[in-house]
Design an enzyme around this catalytic site. Sequence first.
Site, short mmCIF file in Angstrom:
data_model
loop_
_atom_site.label_atom_id
_atom_site.label_comp_id
_atom_site.label_asym_id
_atom_site.label_seq_id
_atom_site.Cartn_x
_atom_site.Cartn_y
_atom_site.Cartn_z
N ASP A 78 -6.69 3.11 11.31
CA ASP A 78 -5.47 3.89 11.23
C ASP A 78 -5.65 5.22 10.52
O ASP A 78 -4.97 6.20 10.82
CB ASP A 78 -4.35 3.08 10.57
CG ASP A 78 -3.84 1.98 11.50
OD1 ASP A 78 -4.06 2.10 12.72
OD2 ASP A 78 -3.24 1.01 11.00
N ASP A 113 0.82 -1.22 0.00
CA ASP A 113 0.00 0.00 0.00
C ASP A 113 0.85 1.27 0.00
O ASP A 113 0.63 2.17 -0.81
CB ASP A 113 -0.94 0.04 1.23
CG ASP A 113 -2.03 -1.02 1.16
OD1 ASP A 113 -2.42 -1.39 0.05
OD2 ASP A 113 -2.49 -1.46 2.23
N SER A 158 -1.78 -9.98 6.59
CA SER A 158 -1.47 -8.57 6.82
C SER A 158 -1.04 -8.44 8.27
O SER A 158 -1.81 -8.75 9.18
CB SER A 158 -2.70 -7.72 6.53
OG SER A 158 -2.51 -6.45 7.08
N ARG A 199 0.38 4.46 16.42
CA ARG A 199 0.06 5.43 15.37
C ARG A 199 0.38 6.88 15.74
O ARG A 199 0.91 7.62 14.92
CB ARG A 199 -1.41 5.30 14.94
CG ARG A 199 -1.74 3.96 14.27
CD ARG A 199 -0.66 3.53 13.32
NE ARG A 199 -0.92 2.28 12.63
CZ ARG A 199 -0.03 1.30 12.49
NH1 ARG A 199 1.18 1.41 13.03
NH2 ARG A 199 -0.32 0.22 11.82
#
Length: 404
Positions: free
Chosen positions: A123, A14, A174, A94
């Site tokens: 996220d 990504d 993932s 994050r």
Amino acid sequence: MSGKVVLVYSGGLDTSICIPMMKEEYGYTEVITVTVDVGQPQADIDQAEEKAKIMKTTHFTVDAKEEFTRDFCFASLKANGEYQGYPMSTSIARPIIAKKAVEIAKKVGATAFAHGCTGKGNDQYRIEYTIRAMMPDAVIHAPIREKNLTRTWEIEYAQKHGVPIQQSLNKIWSIDENLWGRSIEGGRLEEPNFAPPEEIFMWTKSQENASNTRQALTVSFEKGVPVALNGEKMGPSKLVIALNKIAGDNGIGRIDVMEDRMLGLKVRENYECPASTVLLKAHGAIEALVLTRDELRFKKTIDQEWSKLAYEGLWWDPFKDDLEAFINKTQERVTGDVRLSLYKGAVTVTGRESKWALYSEDLASFDTTTFDQRESTGSVKMFGLQARMFLSLQEKLATEKTSK
Ligand code: ARG
């Protein structure tokens, strides 16, 4: 526009396709990639750097392991941070990742950002919130979400634009990992009824393969944070890394949950959190020894509120500071040792001691000398007075009714 865009970059598919996209579709002339080391495997960081080089970005790797452990993982530990039964790890990483990206942006003179989040996950909220909190005028691009991209489209695009993706093609799962935990999702794991195959686990042994001997462990706390394992003093990240190995070898910290994401989607998630599972258990044990009954009851509510903010990534919210004022005050007494036993996936508390223990052997013992039991008599008589009054009233009114 300065022509510069800072990409929050992990090196995965990504974020990698965002590099050519920023130039071709969004018109930027320079892509600055930022990878933040919060304890993911060194191979992932090396690979991200290598790909950045091939794609000619200005690359920064920021080692944030110590800061992340001290200010994020341990803040979460003080609040007994958890979401739906697992120690939060992705969510607490994050804010620091986005904060580091903003710091780099200020250094290179950029005000535009890009990230690889999809429109389904948490996220996007967490990362964009921190960037906007630290740089209110920032322009933020989320190509995967904005262009509604699929994995198939991304692979095709990558192949056309010279993005190295061999590793991504081989990846079935993932994965997101940092020192506080490892999250595995995707592939057939998305089916809630599909048993997690052994191959998804990297940090924890299965019960079958875990050590056959029970392992004793002492964790020492000072003001709510762990400072030593088995008497050996260690700094934050070193301690967590060492404990991940010890607890993982004993099969501790595998968690399989149905998780409610911020958007309301239910997603099946698997986690490995060996060190955080042990530390949360130990921390709870020492709190139970030193905090008063009311403090413990009220702190549960505070901890839950803290965890909700942390899950949503609202790290710089004044409400969080307010909650932490209470949490940190209570932690002043959370000092002492907890003894644990680790065996085949289970962690059990076997002992605890603290100079702040609200415990008196003499008062609790059956052979007490200073506690005169007779003193309790009056208090026992009055106990539950209002409920007893209610019950007798109820009976009285019922007999009145039937005798009418
Ligand atoms: N659902 C979890 C969270 O929002 C973890 C997501 C991790 N991502 C992954 N690709 N494994 O915190």
